[in-house]
Design an enzyme around this catalytic site. Structure first.
Site, PDB file in Angstrom:
ATOM      1  N   ARG A 247      11.510   0.692  -2.332  1.00  0.00           N
ATOM      2  CA  ARG A 247      11.561   0.497  -0.874  1.00  0.00           C
ATOM      3  C   ARG A 247      13.012   0.568  -0.406  1.00  0.00           C
ATOM      4  NH1 ARG A 247       8.790  -4.770   0.419  1.00  0.00           N
ATOM      5  NH2 ARG A 247       6.936  -3.539  -0.070  1.00  0.00           N
TER       6      ARG A 247
ATOM      7  N   ARG B 253      14.668  -9.766   4.381  1.00  0.00           N
ATOM      8  CA  ARG B 253      14.293  -8.365   4.140  1.00  0.00           C
ATOM      9  C   ARG B 253      14.672  -7.473   5.319  1.00  0.00           C
ATOM     10  NH1 ARG B 253       8.666  -8.442   0.646  1.00  0.00           N
ATOM     11  NH2 ARG B 253       9.340  -9.954  -0.918  1.00  0.00           N
TER      12      ARG B 253
ATOM     13  N   LYS C 291      10.199 -14.812   0.464  1.00  0.00           N
ATOM     14  CA  LYS C 291      10.735 -13.774   1.342  1.00  0.00           C
ATOM     15  C   LYS C 291      10.947 -14.316   2.759  1.00  0.00           C
ATOM     16  CE  LYS C 291       6.009 -12.084   1.969  1.00  0.00           C
ATOM     17  NZ  LYS C 291       5.088 -10.989   1.654  1.00  0.00           N
TER      18      LYS C 291
ATOM     19  N   LYS D 289      11.533 -12.810   6.871  1.00  0.00           N
ATOM     20  CA  LYS D 289      11.432 -11.610   7.708  1.00  0.00           C
ATOM     21  C   LYS D 289      11.926 -11.899   9.120  1.00  0.00           C
ATOM     22  CE  LYS D 289       7.549  -9.703   5.071  1.00  0.00           C
ATOM     23  NZ  LYS D 289       6.145  -9.223   5.114  1.00  0.00           N
TER      24      LYS D 289
ATOM     25  N   CYS E  82      -2.542  -1.002   4.924  1.00  0.00           N
ATOM     26  CA  CYS E  82      -1.617  -1.179   3.810  1.00  0.00           C
ATOM     27  C   CYS E  82      -1.972  -0.191   2.703  1.00  0.00           C
ATOM     28  CB  CYS E  82      -1.674  -2.615   3.294  1.00  0.00           C
ATOM     29  SG  CYS E  82      -3.156  -3.000   2.340  1.00  0.00           S
TER      30      CYS E  82
ATOM     31  N   CYS F  88      -1.504  -0.993  -5.648  1.00  0.00           N
ATOM     32  CA  CYS F  88      -1.154  -2.393  -5.422  1.00  0.00           C
ATOM     33  C   CYS F  88      -1.965  -3.298  -6.341  1.00  0.00           C
ATOM     34  CB  CYS F  88      -1.385  -2.788  -3.963  1.00  0.00           C
ATOM     35  SG  CYS F  88      -1.001  -4.529  -3.651  1.00  0.00           S
TER      36      CYS F  88
ATOM     37  N   CYS G 143      -6.222  -6.961   0.737  1.00  0.00           N
ATOM     38  CA  CYS G 143      -6.231  -8.359   0.311  1.00  0.00           C
ATOM     39  C   CYS G 143      -5.740  -9.205   1.472  1.00  0.00           C
ATOM     40  CB  CYS G 143      -5.362  -8.544  -0.932  1.00  0.00           C
ATOM     41  SG  CYS G 143      -3.591  -8.652  -0.582  1.00  0.00           S
TER      42      CYS G 143
ATOM     43  N   CYS H 126       0.108  -7.782   4.538  1.00  0.00           N
ATOM     44  CA  CYS H 126       1.178  -6.799   4.678  1.00  0.00           C
ATOM     45  C   CYS H 126       1.015  -5.896   5.898  1.00  0.00           C
ATOM     46  CB  CYS H 126       1.274  -5.951   3.409  1.00  0.00           C
ATOM     47  SG  CYS H 126       1.789  -6.890   1.953  1.00  0.00           S
TER      48      CYS H 126
END
Length: 565
Positions: free
Chosen positions: A78, A147, A211, A213, A430, A436, A475, A479
């Site tokens: 990424r 991120r 994480k 954001k 996603c 994944c 899931c 995301c």
């Protein structure tokens, strides 16, 4: 110091980070190991900070296991791209790397970043060097740090837009890890000898608990879904000038089936800051999370849980104490939508920008629809254009004087203009299967076909042009920000999804569970009468998400803790 920490009380990732020597781990040794296509288990955690996820092809996992072979390991890379803006040359470099070292596609993410998929271990270093050769990098694109910082898609729309884009880059640079490990491992830069031990002034040896954001939005458009962010800045314009930012804190989409203590949450607006205070506010909120986030249970480690555990008043008190001043009262604002605005738009400088739909954010060539080739030709022949990745997985070919040339190339290849329903234009998916490791069901590979079937229902009721936000994930980790969709579909098992309804079309309300574990036939059967009801009984210009709440298909959720799977 390590001996003073009771590691038995913390998640295992905490010790991995602490012992990694500032994100080095044993990555160099793992990369050189010729016996396996994977890297060491501890390095799979550390590699995330470098922008890398280890994956394997789940489509062929059973066959390989039967043949006594290890999984077909590969890596996702990424790219960190604050505000989502790339030059034509950078686009060409990413395109080329995808052809030579990845699976020949580019993924445009919901955080305005590039992803390369299918990179094998022996090509990791060469690929990351190639990304850096284009003056891009991958550090902090993943991992327990701040991120990629999102912002409104096109800074050329006004001076205010340019200031907001600048803030996204400034915050990203301010919060980036300071370790030299990235340059040593991937770019062969040697550590300059020094008598001083290396330090990480902001993050420390353990970095953040999870994480983090950040997104910056400009009303009336909420194209970064600012309330889904740990930290959101809402630009306030007064008399044509940037007055400052309303601050929203505590958003986050992730949750886990079967663990009700996990839930999506919208950020709370806690105050207003002046433009020159924004970076200080961002730093202090990151530090509050660093010092108070849950390091024992990673499923409770995001800022949203820190705030809910301690209370919003506690959080504001901590922030004001750290800043040395209180934020001002929030200023009025209004969001009208969170989707992209398609088609051509002329900027204040007279240049043109085209917002182009990219289904699922996947740039690839399909029979009769050679999108990747077309965009490559634009990048080669329209060198003044910028390529701006949006928070909705789409692309803006931006700020060019060669509007006609762009249009000619796209039409020549048959990729624009294309008739699109309001539903498809507002879709996000996603990656999910096949790469994944968290996915229970398909998303990107399946949603386009499901939309085609829902479009038949919409067409019957003359609703094809109505904009309805639909999002699918494999899931519940969130995301693709599915919990903000008017129609949300979250994979429960192969071919089965939970159906959520009632999000808003401007990103200001969570949706709610309508029905569990539905297959395609059942999804369509459930949506059919609701769409018919909407066609017959909606108020003028009433969004679909508002309608399903007014008609009591689901109850409005105002607090994340009230959300149920």
């Amino acid at each position: 110091m390590s001996n003073q920490i009771d590691w038995s009380t913390l998640s295992e990732v905490e010790k991995i980070k602490y012992d990694s020597n500032y994100l080095r781990g044993t990555l160099e040794e793992s990369l050189k190991d010729p016996v396996t296509g994977s890297i060491a288990a501890s390095d799979t955690q550390i590699s995330k900070f470098h922008g890398i996820y280890q994956q394997h092809d789940r489509d062929i996992a059973h066959e390989r296991k039967h043949q006594k072979l290890e999984p077909a390991f590969s890596f996702l890379i990424r790219v960190r791209l604050p505000g989502g803006i790339a030059t034509a040359d950078q686009w060409l470099q990413m395109d080329q790397l995808s052809e030579t070292h990845a699976n020949k596609t580019l993924k445009l993410t919901t955080r305005q970043a590039f992803q390369l998929h299918g990179v094998i271990k022996k090509d990791l270093k060469t690929t990351i060097k190639g990304i850096n050769d284009a003056l891009l990098d991958t550090i902090a694109a993943c991992g327990d740090v701040n991120r990629n910082v999102m912002s409104h898609a096109n800074p050329a729309e006004s001076d205010l837009h340019a200031q907001v884009y600048q803030l996204a880059g400034d915050i990203s640079r301010h919060l980036i890890p300071q370790t030299s490990a990235y340059h040593e491992i991937w770019l062969d830069k040697k550590l300059v000898s020094s008598s001083k031990e290396e330090t990480e002034p902001l993050y420390g040896r353990q970095y953040l608990p999870r994480k983090f954001k950040i997104g910056v939005a400009i009303p009336p458009y909420n194209d970064v879904d600012v309330f889904s962010q740990d930290l959101g800045f809402i630009a306030i314009e007064e008399n044509g000038k940037l007055a400052g930012y309303n601050i929203a804190a505590g958003g986050g989409m992730g949750s886990t089936f079967g663990i009700p203590e996990t839930y999506p949450r919208l950020g709370d607006v806690i105050g207003f800051c002046k433009p020159d205070q924004a970076i200080d506010v961002a730093e202090k909120i990151v530090l509050i999370q660093k010092n108070n986030g849950d390091r024992q249970n990673r499923k409770q480690a995001r800022l949203k849980y820190t705030i809910d555990r301690n209370g919003l008043d506690w959080f504001k008190k901590e922030l004001f104490s750290a800043l040395g001043y209180e934020l001002q009262a929030p200023r009025p604002f209004k969001f009208t939508r969170n989707g992209d605005r398609y088609g051509w738009k002329q900027g204040t400088d007279g240049k043109w920008s085209l917002n182009l739909f990219v289904e699922g954010g996947r740039v690839k060539d399909l029979p009769g629809y050679p999108l990747k080739t077309a965009l490559r030709e634009v990048a080669k022949k329209v060198k003044d254009a910028q390529f701006i990745l949006t928070g909705n997985q789409n692309l803006v070919i931006a700020n060019t004087e060669k509007k006609q040339k762009v249009a000619e190339i796209l039409k020549e290849h048959g990729v624009w203009p294309a008739p699109l329903s309001g539903l498809r234009q507002n879709s996000i998916a996603c990656v999910a299967l096949n790469t994944c490791g968290l996915a229970f069901a398909e998303a990107e590979r399946y949603l386009p076909d499901l939309i085609s079937k829902i479009e038949k229902i919409l067409e019957k009721h003359d609703l094809l042009k109505n904009e309805i936000v639909i999002r699918m994930t494999g899931c519940p980790n969130g995301c693709g920000r599915p919990y903000l969709a008017e129609i949300g579909l979250i994979g429960k098992s192969p071919g089965n999804y939970n159906l959520y309804l009632g999000g808003s079309n401007n990103g200001t309300r969570l949706n709610a569970l309508y029905k569990e574990t539905l297959n395609e036939e059942q999804i369509l059967a459930e949506l059919k009468p609701i769409i018919a009801d909407y066609a017959s009984n909606k108020k003028s210009n009433e969004p679909f998400g508002d309608f399903v709440i007014r008609q009591n298909y689901v109850q409005e959720i105002t607090q994340g803790r009230d959300f149920k799977h």
